[in-house]
Design a protein around this motif. Structure first.
Motif, mmCIF file in Angstrom:
data_model
loop_
_atom_site.group_PDB
_atom_site.id
_atom_site.type_symbol
_atom_site.label_atom_id
_atom_site.label_comp_id
_atom_site.label_asym_id
_atom_site.label_seq_id
_atom_site.Cartn_x
_atom_site.Cartn_y
_atom_site.Cartn_z
ATOM 1 N N GLN A 101 -10.653 25.354 -26.118
ATOM 2 C CA GLN A 101 -10.753 24.090 -25.706
ATOM 3 C C GLN A 101 -11.868 23.573 -24.998
ATOM 4 N N ILE A 102 -13.026 24.276 -25.498
ATOM 5 C CA ILE A 102 -14.498 23.828 -25.078
ATOM 6 C C ILE A 102 -14.662 22.443 -25.503
ATOM 7 N N ARG A 103 -15.101 21.491 -24.202
ATOM 8 C CA ARG A 103 -15.391 20.231 -24.395
ATOM 9 C C ARG A 103 -16.580 19.925 -25.503
ATOM 10 N N GLU A 104 -16.103 19.019 -26.467
ATOM 11 C CA GLU A 104 -17.006 18.564 -27.579
ATOM 12 C C GLU A 104 -17.319 19.538 -28.413
ATOM 13 N N GLY A 105 -16.502 20.792 -28.438
ATOM 14 C CA GLY A 105 -16.644 21.891 -29.369
ATOM 15 C C GLY A 105 -17.768 22.783 -29.185
ATOM 16 N N THR A 106 -18.533 22.755 -27.977
ATOM 17 C CA THR A 106 -19.636 23.706 -27.796
ATOM 18 C C THR A 106 -19.916 23.738 -26.435
ATOM 19 N N ALA A 107 -20.486 24.946 -26.095
ATOM 20 C CA ALA A 107 -20.954 25.194 -24.777
ATOM 21 C C ALA A 107 -22.215 26.398 -24.594
ATOM 22 N N LEU A 108 -22.927 26.078 -23.615
ATOM 23 C CA LEU A 108 -24.226 26.957 -23.510
ATOM 24 C C LEU A 108 -23.824 27.789 -22.281
ATOM 25 N N ALA A 109 -23.708 28.986 -22.499
ATOM 26 C CA ALA A 109 -23.649 29.813 -21.077
ATOM 27 C C ALA A 109 -24.684 30.887 -20.712
#
Length: 408
Positions: A101-109
């Protein structure tokens, strides 16, 4: 029925008067999964396990034994393995539900590799993308946008505390996998000089005996606590007054002949020997936590760790904000004698019209301002006692009420 309701309410009050917290242990979590034993072993060997256990809101991207065998077949140094595995420790919580359920389909960790300062730019970040077909892909920032590592399954989740997941293979990163210099090839004085400890480093270089002691201990494990330039400059006149042997012992006092990560220091509070420790000459100090900070204490000085210059097994160098003074070389300031108690006035004695009013600038000797911690010791003790007593009275009161209700 009414009495039962009251009784249950009181029992609920009693049960909620104390809260319990439970930390996580990555070694135990992975110990339940034999196919991850190699990954687990190297987390311990690189001391990353301790770092992980000291943090909350964290995600471990574990790989199985086959993936670890492929990594180890390249014969990387232990420092390189640590860099690679630290890239697999995300400094945020990503459970299965959140990954899909990552917002906008992408995340930077951000990762632990980024937090060490060893990763230039943003190379210590990992891109997480929810791709088509319900798959979740991972890729380091220095991988030119390639997302060829995928989420496999969840191993264990403690919501918003720690998530341990399996990914398909080791995250590819040229920066993390780059060969690191052997410990003996590291110039510790250069590292200190470049990061705010030049005065201490120059003083160490000027003392060949102490400098050699430091360098000889790097391979076997060394932790250095170097005072920052400003406090060491202010102290330097006192250093010059020491004898030749005193100067050697003083400089060696800031080194510990074992590797200690910050997490290890936080979990191993107590007395610590130094490079200067020799039989009857203890030259030790006490490591103690102060909230999230780590402090080093001698009889007269308490210094705080304020920075990490390098933390790559077997070498760790930290900066401290004060110059520690070993009791073997510096005597603690004598405790001032208490001021004499003021004489009590006789109740019926006549008062002189010329009696001088005490100056407002004089602070009584028992004023709270004289307390080193800003609190009067007796007052603090009374406050603590009142809290303890209050808790005891609450429990006693609840139990008494319960007994009374049962007898009705």
């Amino acid at each position: 029925m009414q009495r039962l309701t009251i009784l249950l309410s009181l029992l609920f009050l009693l049960s909620t008067s104390t809260t319990f917290t439970r930390g996580h242990n990555i070694t135990r979590i992975l110990g339940k999964h034999p196919s991850f034993s190699t990954f687990n072993h190297y987390l311990t060997l690189t001391h990353l396990a301790g770092e992980i256990n000291s943090r909350t809101t964290i995600t471990i991207c574990a790989v199985d034994n086959a993936a670890m065998s492929e990594l180890l077949s390249k014969h990387p140094s232990i420092a390189t393995v640590k860099n690679i595995l630290s890239l697999h420790v995300l400094l945020d919580y990503f459970g299965t539900k959140k990954l899909h359920q990552i917002r906008e389909g992408t995340a930077l960790a951000a990762t632990m590799f980024q937090a060490t300062g060893s990763a230039p730019g943003s190379t210590g970040f990992v891109n997480i993308t929810d791709v088509k077909g319900g798959k979740v892909a991972f890729g380091p920032e220095d991988n030119e946008g390639n997302l060829d590592v995928f989420y496999v399954k969840s191993l264990e989740e403690i919501p918003y505390n720690i998530s341990v997941i399996q990914i398909s293979k080791v995250l590819p990163s040229d920066v993390a996998a780059a060969p690191t210099p052997e410990p003996s090839a590291m110039n510790i004085t250069d590292i200190m000089s470049a990061h705010g400890c030049k005065v201490f480093a120059d003083t160490l270089i000027a003392n060949p005996e102490a400098s050699k002691t430091y360098q000889d201990n790097v391979d076997g494990g060394l932790t250095v606590f170097c005072p920052l330039d400003d406090p060491f400059k202010a102290f330097f006149p006192k250093f010059k007054n020491l004898t030749a042997s005193g100067k050697v012992s003083f400089l060696e006092f800031f080194g510990v002949p074992i590797y200690q990560s910050l997490a290890m220091l936080k979990s191993n509070n107590g007395i610590m020997n130094t490079l200067a420790t020799d039989g009857q000459k203890k030259f030790d100090f006490t490591v103690q936590n102060d909230g999230e900070d780590v402090t080093l204490k001698t009889r007269s000085i308490t210094a705080k760790i304020v920075g990490t210059l390098i933390d790559e097994q077997p070498l760790a160098i930290y900066t401290i904000d004060k110059v520690l003074l070993p009791k073997e070389l510096f005597k603690a300031a004598p405790t001032p004698a208490p001021a004499p108690a003021p004489e009590k006035e006789v109740a019926d004695a006549p008062k002189s019209s010329k009696h001088k009013k005490p100056s407002s600038d004089v602070v009584p000797s028992d004023s709270p301002a004289d307390s080193p911690d800003g609190d009067v010791a007796d007052q603090t003790a009374d406050d603590n006692a009142s809290v303890t007593l209050y808790g005891g009275r609450l429990v006693a009161m609840v139990l008494s009420l319960c007994s009374g209700l049962l007898l009705l």
